[in-house]
Design an enzyme around this catalytic site. Sequence first.
Site, mmCIF file in Angstrom:
data_model
loop_
_atom_site.group_PDB
_atom_site.id
_atom_site.type_symbol
_atom_site.label_atom_id
_atom_site.label_comp_id
_atom_site.label_asym_id
_atom_site.label_seq_id
_atom_site.Cartn_x
_atom_site.Cartn_y
_atom_site.Cartn_z
ATOM 1 N N ARG A 13 0.877 -1.382 0.332
ATOM 2 C CA ARG A 13 0.461 0.020 0.347
ATOM 3 C C ARG A 13 1.045 1.013 0.062
ATOM 4 N NH1 ARG A 13 -1.267 0.798 4.720
ATOM 5 N NH2 ARG A 13 -2.068 -0.729 4.418
ATOM 6 N N TYR A 67 -15.237 21.749 -11.809
ATOM 7 C CA TYR A 67 -15.461 19.632 -12.459
ATOM 8 C C TYR A 67 -16.549 19.578 -11.565
ATOM 9 C CZ TYR A 67 -14.536 15.210 -13.560
ATOM 10 O OH TYR A 67 -14.527 13.974 -14.309
ATOM 11 N N ASP A 139 -7.165 22.901 -9.045
ATOM 12 C CA ASP A 139 -7.771 21.684 -10.117
ATOM 13 C C ASP A 139 -6.550 21.795 -11.761
ATOM 14 O OD1 ASP A 139 -8.343 19.540 -12.487
ATOM 15 O OD2 ASP A 139 -10.155 19.482 -11.918
ATOM 16 N N LYS A 164 -6.349 11.764 -17.730
ATOM 17 C CA LYS A 164 -5.656 13.205 -18.875
ATOM 18 C C LYS A 164 -4.627 12.649 -19.717
ATOM 19 C CE LYS A 164 -10.424 13.373 -17.396
ATOM 20 N NZ LYS A 164 -10.491 14.481 -16.922
HETATM 21 C C1 PLP Z 1 -11.514 14.157 -15.626
HETATM 22 C C2 PLP Z 1 -10.821 14.874 -14.714
HETATM 23 C C3 PLP Z 1 -11.168 15.165 -13.171
HETATM 24 C C4 PLP Z 1 -11.481 13.419 -12.628
HETATM 25 O O1 PLP Z 1 -10.218 12.892 -13.134
HETATM 26 P P1 PLP Z 1 -10.914 10.712 -12.720
HETATM 27 O O2 PLP Z 1 -9.718 10.614 -13.230
HETATM 28 O O3 PLP Z 1 -12.001 10.751 -14.083
HETATM 29 O O4 PLP Z 1 -11.182 10.636 -11.536
HETATM 30 C C5 PLP Z 1 -11.025 15.924 -12.191
HETATM 31 N N1 PLP Z 1 -10.715 17.561 -12.799
HETATM 32 C C6 PLP Z 1 -11.147 17.361 -13.891
HETATM 33 C C7 PLP Z 1 -10.562 18.855 -14.383
HETATM 34 C C8 PLP Z 1 -11.251 16.861 -15.189
HETATM 35 O O5 PLP Z 1 -11.237 16.852 -16.204
#
Ligand code: PLP
Length: 348
Positions: A13, A67, A139, A164
């Site tokens: 972990r 988001y 973010d 992403k």
């Molecule tokens: C996709 C996304 C997330 C979340 O990511 P996941 O891996 O899908 O949980 C958070 N913030 C933004 C701006 C995103 O586009």
Amino acid sequence: MSSNEDGKFFYGRRGSPTQWSLAEALTAMEPGAAGTMLYPSGVAAIACAMLAVLKPGDEVLMTDSSYDPSRSYADAFLKPMGITARYYDPLIGADISDIFTEKTKAILLESPGSLTFEVQDVPTICRAAKDAGIVTLLDNTWATSRFFPALEKGVDISIVAATKYIVGHSDVMMGAATTHAKYWTRLRRTAQQLGQVVSPDDAYLAARGLRTLEVRLKQHEQSALTIAHWLKDRPEVGLVLHPALPECPGHDIWKRDFKGSSGLFSFQLGQGDEKSRAAFIDALTLFGIGYSWGGFESLALPVDPEKYRTATQWTMEGALVRLHIGLEDPDDLIADLAKAFEHYNNVS
Ligand SMILES: *Cc1c(COP(=O)(O)O)cnc(C)c1O
């Protein structure tokens, strides 16, 4: 260092050299960073980073362009725990200090907003927060540290959905939070107490993605700009909400603070409604319909920001479409969009 500390093979972990090398690479990409924690999704990174700095009785200020899962986490999970969220206008800038209260302990920024693309004055907001002893979390999924070195701009904890652009091939879900020395221990402990771990196989794929991040981002940038400018000249299109275009709210801040733009933006079908927008999107053949952008493939998504707003109102006429421009030939993508406009014009 006890055997329970970082950097020693102790228990699955706590990670292994494969995960640590990915975390180290992400830390090295972020000037000023002390460390990076990895999480099994972007949402997990946001949730755990917020829990690391908030406790019952505290208030977090959140951008109204957040988001949506960040919003529902705050409203449905944090609130019953006694942590309240208050939303603010993403274009608030220096005025953010006017809305601080005794209880305000953290700010969640997202710049640009991933549906509506307002660029926030991150350095100004972070300076005001720092003066008031408030921790800032960003973010940074859209830009990554490559286009927006967040800690250098004053952010305390920089978060990406590595799902992403870091992974880049739409085949792994992962999140990462990077921070400087002050919050590093707290961030690490919270992640470990909550049992956050990514598998070595996933870390390997993310590390492999990282190796081409630079060339992929450049291609996403170039193709997205070509297509954004092409859309700008279409009679069907109103606003193009792309941070590198002057009509995007906060464009001047983007120009001042960012080293580039990525592949995600929205545009307005000026006379569109839900039905004609659906016809447009359904007529596309090279664009998939999907939420999880940042991979090699182009995506289109109908978006309705008015559903998610509380501090501000989204009053744009027509209908909004979000595009992710992938790594295909932009001429092919333009031909596909042109064909979809033909179809759109026949139904509207
Ligand atoms: C996709 C996304 C997330 C979340 O990511 P996941 O891996 O899908 O949980 C958070 N913030 C933004 C701006 C995103 O586009």
